[in-house]
Design an enzyme around this catalytic site. Structure first.
Site, short mmCIF file in Angstrom:
data_model
loop_
_atom_site.label_atom_id
_atom_site.label_comp_id
_atom_site.label_asym_id
_atom_site.label_seq_id
_atom_site.Cartn_x
_atom_site.Cartn_y
_atom_site.Cartn_z
N ASN A 99 0.85 -1.19 0.00
CA ASN A 99 0.00 0.00 0.00
C ASN A 99 0.89 1.25 0.00
O ASN A 99 1.80 1.33 0.82
CB ASN A 99 -0.88 0.00 1.26
CG ASN A 99 -1.94 1.06 1.25
OD1 ASN A 99 -2.47 1.42 0.22
ND2 ASN A 99 -2.27 1.57 2.43
N ASP B 85 5.68 -4.98 2.04
CA ASP B 85 4.59 -4.32 2.74
C ASP B 85 3.43 -5.32 2.87
O ASP B 85 3.65 -6.47 3.25
CB ASP B 85 4.21 -3.03 1.98
CG ASP B 85 3.26 -2.12 2.71
OD1 ASP B 85 3.72 -1.34 3.57
OD2 ASP B 85 2.06 -2.16 2.40
N TRP B 86 2.20 -4.92 2.58
CA TRP B 86 1.08 -5.85 2.69
C TRP B 86 1.21 -7.02 1.73
O TRP B 86 0.65 -8.10 1.98
CB TRP B 86 -0.24 -5.11 2.45
CG TRP B 86 -0.67 -4.28 3.62
CD1 TRP B 86 -0.62 -2.92 3.74
CD2 TRP B 86 -1.20 -4.77 4.86
NE1 TRP B 86 -1.09 -2.53 4.97
CE2 TRP B 86 -1.45 -3.64 5.67
CE3 TRP B 86 -1.47 -6.03 5.36
CZ2 TRP B 86 -1.97 -3.74 6.96
CZ3 TRP B 86 -1.99 -6.15 6.64
CH2 TRP B 86 -2.24 -5.01 7.42
N GLU C 277 10.46 -5.28 4.27
CA GLU C 277 9.60 -4.19 4.72
C GLU C 277 8.12 -4.62 4.80
O GLU C 277 7.24 -3.98 4.21
CB GLU C 277 9.77 -2.98 3.81
CG GLU C 277 11.04 -2.20 4.08
CD GLU C 277 11.08 -1.68 5.53
OE1 GLU C 277 10.29 -0.79 5.87
OE2 GLU C 277 11.89 -2.19 6.32
N HIS D 194 11.05 2.99 3.21
CA HIS D 194 10.14 1.84 3.27
C HIS D 194 9.81 1.31 1.87
O HIS D 194 9.76 0.10 1.67
CB HIS D 194 8.85 2.25 3.99
CG HIS D 194 7.79 1.20 3.95
ND1 HIS D 194 7.92 -0.01 4.58
CD2 HIS D 194 6.57 1.20 3.33
CE1 HIS D 194 6.82 -0.73 4.37
NE2 HIS D 194 6.00 -0.03 3.62
#
Length: 276
Positions: free
Chosen positions: A19, A83-84, A107, A252
């Site tokens: 995201n 991430d997600w 991350e 990130h």
């Protein structure tokens, strides 16, 4: 139907973005990975995938991703997640352990978190996003979450054309609801409970899947990083068959800062373990 980019043949290697990204996140990584059938889907509600009228919970994303895997008949896959996308990769592997050859990640959400696991900057932003009204203003009305991701969540702000590509799927407040839903689901202090349970379930798989090679890519030099030294140590202690590779300074959204380093780490790991 989920949209995806695809190139090459052979072992399916699936790249899952986070995201507020899309398959565009992998544009500088994929050309340097080497052989394999490289696939980069846009998660539902993101990129060029449809935006159905759903809540965009983790379970919703997992359901649509399951359907995409089934439609393409993917098996014997290597998963790469950020991430997600990393959390979805862990979840999918936990539920389909016989179909996963290896898993690389960076991350991402490796375990349920407490507020002090976040940097002060990340904690402040998460509290604001979770606050009714303030979160809608920041993410939906002002469109700050997406813009800040690629100007502050990176060491070097992305170029104008690339920022435009990230913004394009979200031209209106209503179109940004998937972004807000993702941002509010970070598993902190036991909430949301359903997602924490799924994270705990995939943690058990990560700890016991000794026959499945895994790769953690780490970074340094930014307050936006989710996996710092403390979380890296946790991964080394709790994830079976794990290789850890430091890939340099990045924010990130590390694909923007270190795409060639990420690709090189993945390529070397794939070859080291005979995964393609």
């Amino acid at each position: 139907m989920v949209h995806h980019e695809e190139t090459g043949t052979g072992t399916p290697i699936v790249f899952l973005h986070g995201n507020p990204g899309s398959s565009h996140s992998w544009r500088h990584v994929l050309p340097h990975v080497g052989g394999g059938r490289l696939l980069a889907p846009d998660l539902i509600g993101m990129g060029r995938s449809p935006k159905p009228d759903i809540a965009y919970t983790f379970a919703d994303h997992a359901h649509h991703l399951d359907a995409w895997f089934a439609t393409l008949g993917l098996d014997g896959v290597v998963l790469v997640g950020h991430d997600w996308g990393g959390a979805l990769a862990f979840d999918w592997a936990n539920r389909h352990p016989g179909r996963v050859r290896g898993l690389a990640f960076f991350e991402t959400i490796v375990k349920p978190m407490e507020w002090d696991d976040l940097t002060p900057q990340a904690a402040e932003r998460s509290r604001k996003i979770r606050t009714p009204g303030a979160g809608e203003d920041m993410v939906l009305a002002q469109d700050l979450f997406i813009r800040q991701a690629y100007t502050g969540g990176v060491r070097t702000p992305v170029a104008g054309d690339d920022l435009a590509a990230y913004l394009a799927p979200f031209p209106t407040p209503a179109s940004r609801r998937p972004v807000l839903a993702w941002a509010r689901q970070l598993p902190l202090s036991g909430e949301p409970a359903e997602l924490v349970a799924r994270v705990e379930a995939y943690d058990k798989w990560l700890a016991t899947s000794e026959s499945t090679p895994k790769l953690l890519m780490t970074f340094e030099g930014s307050p936006t990083l989710l996996i710092g030294e403390k979380m890296t140590r946790w991964c080394a202690d709790h994830i079976a068959a794990l290789d850890v590779v430091a890939c340099g300074e990045a924010g990130h959204h590390a694909q923007e800062d270190r795409p060639k380093e990420i690709a090189a780490a993945i390529a070397a790991w794939l070859d080291r373990h005979g995964l393609r």
